[in-house]
Design an enzyme around this catalytic site. Structure first.
Site, PDB file in Angstrom:
ATOM      1  N   VAL A  58      39.051  20.590 -51.608  1.00  0.00           N
ATOM      2  CA  VAL A  58      38.791  21.901 -51.025  1.00  0.00           C
ATOM      3  C   VAL A  58      39.436  22.078 -49.647  1.00  0.00           C
ATOM      4  CG1 VAL A  58      36.623  21.366 -49.803  1.00  0.00           C
ATOM      5  CG2 VAL A  58      36.932  23.617 -50.836  1.00  0.00           C
ATOM      6  N   TYR A  59      39.880  21.003 -49.000  1.00  0.00           N
ATOM      7  CA  TYR A  59      40.489  21.138 -47.677  1.00  0.00           C
ATOM      8  C   TYR A  59      41.785  21.945 -47.781  1.00  0.00           C
ATOM      9  CZ  TYR A  59      37.362  17.388 -46.017  1.00  0.00           C
ATOM     10  OH  TYR A  59      36.274  16.614 -45.688  1.00  0.00           O
ATOM     11  N   SER A  60      41.770  23.105 -47.148  1.00  0.00           N
ATOM     12  CA  SER A  60      42.906  24.036 -47.200  1.00  0.00           C
ATOM     13  C   SER A  60      43.359  24.266 -48.639  1.00  0.00           C
ATOM     14  CB  SER A  60      44.068  23.529 -46.337  1.00  0.00           C
ATOM     15  OG  SER A  60      43.699  23.502 -44.983  1.00  0.00           O
ATOM     16  N   MET A  61      42.381  24.308 -49.545  1.00  0.00           N
ATOM     17  CA  MET A  61      42.618  24.597 -50.963  1.00  0.00           C
ATOM     18  C   MET A  61      43.717  23.724 -51.563  1.00  0.00           C
ATOM     19  SD  MET A  61      40.275  26.613 -51.744  1.00  0.00           S
ATOM     20  CE  MET A  61      40.775  27.081 -53.398  1.00  0.00           C
TER      21      MET A  61
END
Length: 326
Positions: free
Chosen positions: A60-63
């Site tokens: 999920v970090y920066s998608m």
């Protein structure tokens, strides 16, 4: 660099882990202070040069762009067999049904997508980012076990939950002969110590390695109380964690400053040295947006606090509301 076994495993990890939430594309993420690929690569390279072999990211970090940046850098700068690579699953990656959570469908889909973004056949540590209140625990634990048996992950870990939940997950795995969690990534630092009540004793008893996130309280432990940064002014998650207890926390921060002055070292040395003596903590997860952040963090390994100094740092602490479990 010093190395330690991750919990009750044979896996050697550096005593500091580089957290990669700082890397990505700002337009794809809630944090506007993240570094793009050009800015991120020198920091990843410096971490390797300093002896760090442990890297933590999440889908999920920066998608997904954090995974992509980290994967390309490690491919260029490192020997994969020497790297301990961790990523996480749970957060929403697309709209509509099955776009988040810890169902078998989500886990099996997201591990493959993470591996593709990271450019590797396996991760060393596959972590559930949060507890899933809407999926049977047995479904989640069996799916994680199958990921390991498929060779897509070497170990599994958990993050940010109540101790009773973690104990239940360990029991379900043991009862069914499934792969057991070996690590707990939780919120722990000098101004947030609620995990000392139940989670840390549980992990010590069960042979679980604790890899705390936010070890510097988003930088609050490393600077004067009145000093601000771009991150401190724009990071709403940081504000939600610490603003409510700011008056009490200030006393702790002042003691960190006093101890740093006594030793003649940056405050980050004191905050990390305190955490490194906690059991069972093999490696706090440090974020870095500058080369100097890494160099300062590594310097903490040379500071050994006495029992009296630890008590001095801890004495002003007051109970805090639980943050991060939901």
């Amino acid at each position: 660099m010093e190395y330690m076994k991750l919990g009750n495993t044979g896996l050697d990890v550096s005593r500091l882990c580089l957290g990669c939430m700082s890397f990505g594309e700002a337009e794809k993420w809630i944090h506007q202070w993240v570094l793009n690929e050009e800015q991120s690569r020198p920091i990843i390279k410096k971490a390797l040069d300093l002896g760090l072999n442990f890297f933590d990211t999440a889908n999920v970090y920066s998608m997904g762009t954090s995974e992509e940046i980290l994967g390309r850098a490690l491919k260029d700068y490192a020997n994969r067999d020497e790297i301990v690579l961790a990523t996480k699953v749970h957060g929403r990656m697309h709209e509509g049904p099955n776009g988040a959570g810890l169902s078998r469908k989500a886990i099996m889909s997201e591990i493959d997508k993470s591996l593709k973004r990271l450019g590797t056949d396996y991760v060393d540590l596959f972590i559930i980012h949060r507890w899933d209140y809407h999926t049977p625990l047995e479904e989640t634990m069996e799916a994680l076990h199958d990921v390991v048996k498929a060779g897509k992950a070497r170990y599994i870990g958990a993050s940010a939950m109540y101790a009773w939940q973690f104990q239940k997950a360990l029991h379900v795995a043991e009862k069914n002969g499934w792969t057991r969690f070996v690590s707990m990534q939780n919120h722990l630092n000098l101004i947030y110590r609620e995990e000392e009540r139940e989670m840390l004793p549980l992990c010590k008893e069960e042979g679980i390695g604790v890899t705390p996130y936010s070890p510097l309280a988003s930088g609050r432990l490393t600077r004067d109380w009145s000093e601000t940064t771009h991150r401190s002014e724009t990071d709403q998650i940081q504000k939600s964690k610490y603003d409510a207890t700011a008056d009490a926390d200030r006393l702790v921060v002042e003691r960190v400053a006093a101890m740093a002055e006594k030793y003649g070292v940056p405050r980050i040395h004191i905050a990390l040295a305190w955490l490194l003596q906690k059991e069972p903590v093999p490696a706090p997860i440090i974020g870095a947006t500058k080369i100097s952040h890494l160099e300062d963090a590594v310097g903490a390994l040379s500071v050994k606090l006495t029992t009296e100094e630890i008590a001095f740092l801890e004495e002003p602490y007051v109970p805090h509301p639980i943050v991060g479990h939901n």
